[in-house]
Structure formats: C-alpha cells, structure tokens
Design an enzyme around this catalytic site. Sequence first.
Site, PDB file in Angstrom:
ATOM      1  N   ASP A  18       0.869  -1.180   0.000  1.00 39.75           N
ATOM      2  CA  ASP A  18       0.000   0.000   0.000  1.00 39.75           C
ATOM      3  C   ASP A  18       0.900   1.223   0.000  1.00 39.75           C
ATOM      4  O   ASP A  18       1.124   1.868   1.018  1.00 39.75           O
ATOM      5  CB  ASP A  18      -0.887  -0.021   1.245  1.00 39.75           C
ATOM      6  N   GLU A  97      -6.298   5.008  -9.001  1.00 40.83           N
ATOM      7  CA  GLU A  97      -7.579   5.553  -8.559  1.00 40.83           C
ATOM      8  C   GLU A  97      -8.114   6.647  -9.476  1.00 40.83           C
ATOM      9  O   GLU A  97      -7.388   7.535  -9.923  1.00 40.83           O
ATOM     10  CB  GLU A  97      -7.438   6.109  -7.134  1.00 40.83           C
ATOM     11  N   LYS A 133      -9.417   1.900  -9.578  1.00 44.47           N
ATOM     12  CA  LYS A 133      -9.848   2.030  -8.188  1.00 44.47           C
ATOM     13  C   LYS A 133     -10.939   3.098  -8.092  1.00 44.47           C
ATOM     14  O   LYS A 133     -10.741   4.242  -8.508  1.00 44.47           O
ATOM     15  CB  LYS A 133      -8.642   2.405  -7.326  1.00 44.47           C
ATOM     16  N   THR A 157     -12.964   0.737  -3.502  1.00 44.34           N
ATOM     17  CA  THR A 157     -12.303   1.165  -2.272  1.00 44.34           C
ATOM     18  C   THR A 157     -13.262   1.937  -1.376  1.00 44.34           C
ATOM     19  O   THR A 157     -14.433   2.103  -1.696  1.00 44.34           O
ATOM     20  CB  THR A 157     -11.055   2.007  -2.627  1.00 44.34           C
ATOM     21  N   PHE A 179     -11.916  -1.389   4.472  1.00 40.62           N
ATOM     22  CA  PHE A 179     -10.962  -0.677   5.320  1.00 40.62           C
ATOM     23  C   PHE A 179     -11.070  -1.138   6.769  1.00 40.62           C
ATOM     24  O   PHE A 179     -12.147  -1.083   7.350  1.00 40.62           O
ATOM     25  CB  PHE A 179     -11.216   0.834   5.236  1.00 40.62           C
TER      26      PHE A 179
END
Length: 329
Positions: A18, A97, A133, A157, A179
């Site tokens: 990440d 993203e 994303k 996400t 998350f």
Amino acid sequence: MTQNALNQLKSLTTIVADSSDLTAIETFRPLDATTNPSLITAAANQPENKELIESAFDQAKKEGYVSDELIERTIDILTVKFGVEILKLVEGRVSTEVDAALSYDTEATIAKAKELLALYAQYGIDQNRILIKIASTWEGIQAAKALESKGIHCNLTLLFGLHQAQACAEANVTLISPFVGRILDWYKKAENVEYYPIDKDPGVLSVKQIYHYYKQHNIQTEIMGASFRSVDQVLGLAGCDLLTVSPNLLAELEKDQRTVEVQLSTDHAHAHGHHDIQPLNKQNFKDAVEKDLMSFQLLQGGIDSFIKAREQLSTLLRQSFGIDAEIKP
C-alpha cells in the site's frame, strides 16, 4: 529456523504494498501494489521523483492542455507514470484511482477510467495488469459494473460494510478493499475506547463478516483487507484473499517471529451462520449506508480526504511550474 511473520503470511495470503514509494516496493517485492491520491501526493513531494513530475507536465503541455486542464491532465499522467514504475517492480497488478471528485458520477467515472487505461496503453501496459480504483458509492459501483462488462478490472475502495460489499458482488467487480483501520478509529472515538482485542476489533470483524458472506455464496470477487493500524490487525486476517499493507507494517512483520495462524478460510466461512440478504437497488443501498453512521461518515470522509489530497498535489504542481498566474484569472 522459524520463518518471520511476513514470509508465513505470504504463504497464506497475497500481500500487496500500500504505497507509491518505489524504494519500499523494491525492498519488499510484493505481488501487487495499490496507490491512492494521498500516496501519490506524498510520493510527488520526494526529490527523487522530480524527473517523473517534469515529464508528466511536459507530456500534458505537448498534448495541448492549458489552464486548469493542464494541471488535471498532469496529475492523471503522473498517476499513471507512478503505476508504470511500480509495475516494473511487481509481477502482478497495480491499482490506480479515479479522481474522487467523480465518486457520485457514473458516466464521468467510466470516462476517466478509460482515459487512464489509454495512458497505460501508451506505455505498453496490458490493461489486465491494472485495477481501476473507484469509491464504493452506488454510482461508483455502477460504473465498475459497466467497466467490468467490458473486461476492465476494478478495485472498489472506501468500503466499510456488508451492504457495500454485497452491491460490489452483484456488480461482479474484480476486487474490493474493505478498510480495517478507519473502522477501528471510528469506533474508538465513538465509543471512547482506547483498545479492542483483535477478536473484538470492529474493523477486523467487518472484513471477516464480508469474507464469510462471499465464501458462503461462492462469490468470485476478491477481498483485499486495507487500511491497517497494526501488525496484529494484519495477522488477524491471515488467510484473506489479499491484504494491502503499508511499508512500515511490512517492515514490522519482517522482524516479527511469532507463528502465524490461519484466521480465514472457505471451510471456516461455511462453519458460520449464513447471511440471508435481499438484492439491492439504489434506494435500499443508500438507505443502508445512511442508517449505518460509521459507514456513512467514513465513506464521505474518505472521498473528501482524497479530493483534498488531489488539490494539494494540484497546488504543488502549480507552485513547481510557476503557473498560478496562468491558471487563476
């Protein structure tokens, strides 16, 4: 000799970095990597990435972009350039993203995803190595559904609950990123609790619930736990399809000598009670999100934070190239 926790975990779960820190990715050599606007902005502040930034800006200028569009295009090109560099260091995929400001606009999200993939194609990157994303809003999930129908793989996400995970499964998305740490942070503040043991950690339990639901219903969408606060949280989800972990926690796992035990498996999932859930539509999805205060606040807060990170990157680029006067009348 006992293997360290990281190596043991790699035998149970696909480990994803990440990070947009190319040095860290080269050090830990994960299979995949994920990025987000905050990580891209942090990487753009590193002196060693100056050449990458300048080349992105030059490309945007050569394409004829001016004013605000010049900066926006530079950010998209830079984001893809980081992805290309990351793909030189990993064997698998990178998540890139879409602008979080588009999170409630299905058509704009689809268009931006195609723009990003076209940029990757310019650098000779196969689209199967890219995960687009997208935030797990209803509109974002519908965009992902349309993209997946065209063979474009997506990573959904800012996901904080089973209702979002269910909608993603119904959309046949490739991967979701629930998350963990942000859920824990929210509950610690809301309930004024300093510490939860891992077997009661709200973030860990949320991912376990989603995992059990997916495996019980033979859902093919991959689950990638994200946003970890500790190695204990990471190890609490050993056996999950994928886990995306920051470089500092990867370093801690590499030094950790404890024995790693499987926490999630298909057999384990089937041993739990089945979830009987009704199909979702736009209205009952939004109702479910709004009724879950944690999910509602974290989804919008996450979108806002990613928008802010992109704005910070925009400011950095304007200052770097001395073009504030050109952009702002």
